[in-house]
Design a protein around this motif. Structure first.
Motif, mmCIF file in Angstrom:
data_model
loop_
_atom_site.group_PDB
_atom_site.id
_atom_site.type_symbol
_atom_site.label_atom_id
_atom_site.label_comp_id
_atom_site.label_asym_id
_atom_site.label_seq_id
_atom_site.Cartn_x
_atom_site.Cartn_y
_atom_site.Cartn_z
ATOM 1 N N LEU A 243 -5.489 -1.178 5.257
ATOM 2 C CA LEU A 243 -5.927 0.386 4.441
ATOM 3 C C LEU A 243 -6.921 1.788 4.950
ATOM 4 C CD1 LEU A 243 -7.983 -1.023 1.133
ATOM 5 C CD2 LEU A 243 -5.622 0.644 1.062
ATOM 6 N N GLY B 189 0.649 2.077 -3.525
ATOM 7 C CA GLY B 189 -0.176 2.797 -3.506
ATOM 8 C C GLY B 189 -0.271 4.704 -2.916
ATOM 9 N N ILE C 149 0.361 -1.667 -0.383
ATOM 10 C CA ILE C 149 -0.092 -0.152 -0.127
ATOM 11 C C ILE C 149 0.935 1.042 -0.115
ATOM 12 C CG2 ILE C 149 -1.611 1.345 1.453
ATOM 13 C CD1 ILE C 149 -2.700 -1.439 2.497
#
Length: 366
Positions: free
Chosen positions: A264, A112, A108
């Motif tokens: 997340l 991300g 992530i």
């Protein structure tokens, strides 16, 4: 009017973390009906926004890269405490919890948060500019620690399965804490200039001077409220996890999706702070948040679970599976190619986001 608005915002960022913490205490380890989960989710979102605000206050007081380090380490310390607690309660079911959480954090943050930050900055300023020395050093540490902690257990033979022997686990934990400590020293003392935002010509950007830094008292207040907000974020994310699990199982999805969703949620403060820095053309600050969070996750989690394994009865599985090994290798390779030119276009940001999308897809459909 502007003064009243600032006063209202200041009160909001003080009240919400405290109320969110009270909600956490009232809902911890309880079965929650749907409407309560919705209410908890609202306070979770408020705590995330408050955490970002207080992290920026601290960053304005202490300057970069110290501000990024405070947020990254604060989130990770709380997350590590939660992992160890869940492992103590989970038995054999928690055997892969540390591995899944650390790998999710790496994917992530390195794909991300990094990809979104580059994409946002490159669209607004044509190219995203950063310091290759600092970013490259962080990426090298991430690749090394991820390999020592998550890849080697898959191939060692002293213990059955993707597990370390006691000696190997002690080595991995020691290497993690030493390398992370050296990274922090490099970041904050010896080569601090490598981690400061730069102009396209390579000059260090001056700090914004439209407002003076907050007072020491205001910064200390924000530090306390940041800790309260982050405890609330992680705890409330855990509180809503049974509802997330039920939704995942009802949809016929693998249990690993739960870990991705919770990761997340926990990493939302870093994500929002990184995007706001990218919008101000402080891409290096965004990368400090992304890569610093990944490093903190490995460098603090592995030593913590190594110590905890002394009294935990269940196995500790750290080795990644084949598909995750491929994604980790791809992440390090693409990250290296992104860092070397010292600048990136929207294409590089999209490539990192594609890798994250592949990770999510494989979590949903292994």
């Amino acid at each position: 009017m502007f003064t009243k608005l600032r006063a209202a915002i200041a009160q909001w960022t003080v009240v919400v973390p405290v109320v969110a913490f009270v909600v956490l205490v009232l809902t911890w380890h309880r079965d929650l009906p749907g409407w309560v989960v919705g209410l908890v989710s609202c306070f979770l979102a408020g705590a995330v926004l408050a955490a970002v605000h207080h992290a920026e206050v601290i960053a304005h007081r202490v300057g970069e890269p110290f501000g990024s380090l405070v947020l990254a380490v604060a989130v990770t310390v709380i997350e590590v405490a939660l992992i160890v607690t869940l492992m103590a309660d989970g038995g054999d079911k928690a055997a892969t919890l540390a591995r899944d959480t650390v790998f999710a954090a790496v994917m992530i943050t390195c794909n991300g948060i990094l990809g979104l930050s580059i994409l946002v900055a490159a669209f607004k300023y044509r190219v995203a500019v950063f310091n290759a020395e600092g970013t490259g050093a962080a990426l090298a540490c991430i690749g090394t620690l991820a390999t020592l902690s998550l890849v080697l257990p898959t191939f060692t033979t002293s213990s059955p399965g993707p597990q370390f022997s006691s000696t190997q686990l002690i080595f991995a934990a020691t290497a993690s804490i030493v390398l992370y400590g050296l990274f922090v020293a490099t970041l904050t003392v010896r080569h601090r200039d490598y981690f400061l935002p730069v102009t396209p010509e390579g000059k260090v950007l001056d700090e914004e001077d439209h407002a003076g830094p907050p007072t020491a008292r205001a910064a200390m207040t924000s530090l306390v409220l940041l800790a309260v907000a982050l405890v609330s974020v992680v705890g409330l994310a855990k509180s809503v996890s049974p509802t997330i699990e039920s939704a995942v199982y009802s949809a016929g999805l693998p249990s690993s999706v739960v870990g991705v969703v919770i990761a997340l949620l926990v990493l939302l403060p870093e994500t929002i702070a990184a995007l706001r820095a990218a919008l101000r053309n402080r891409v290096q600050t965004s990368l400090n948040l992304a890569l610093g969070s990944a490093l903190a996750s490995i460098g603090l989690t592995i030593p913590a679970v190594a110590v905890a394994s002394a009294w935990l009865s269940g196995p500790l599985v750290l080795g990644l599976g084949p598909s995750h090994l491929v994604l980790l290798s791809l992440t390090v390779a693409v990250g290296t190619l992104t860092v070397i030119p010292r600048r990136a276009t929207p294409l590089q940001g999209a490539v990192h986001l594609a890798i994250l999308a592949a990770y999510v897809v494989l979590a949903v459909n292994p």
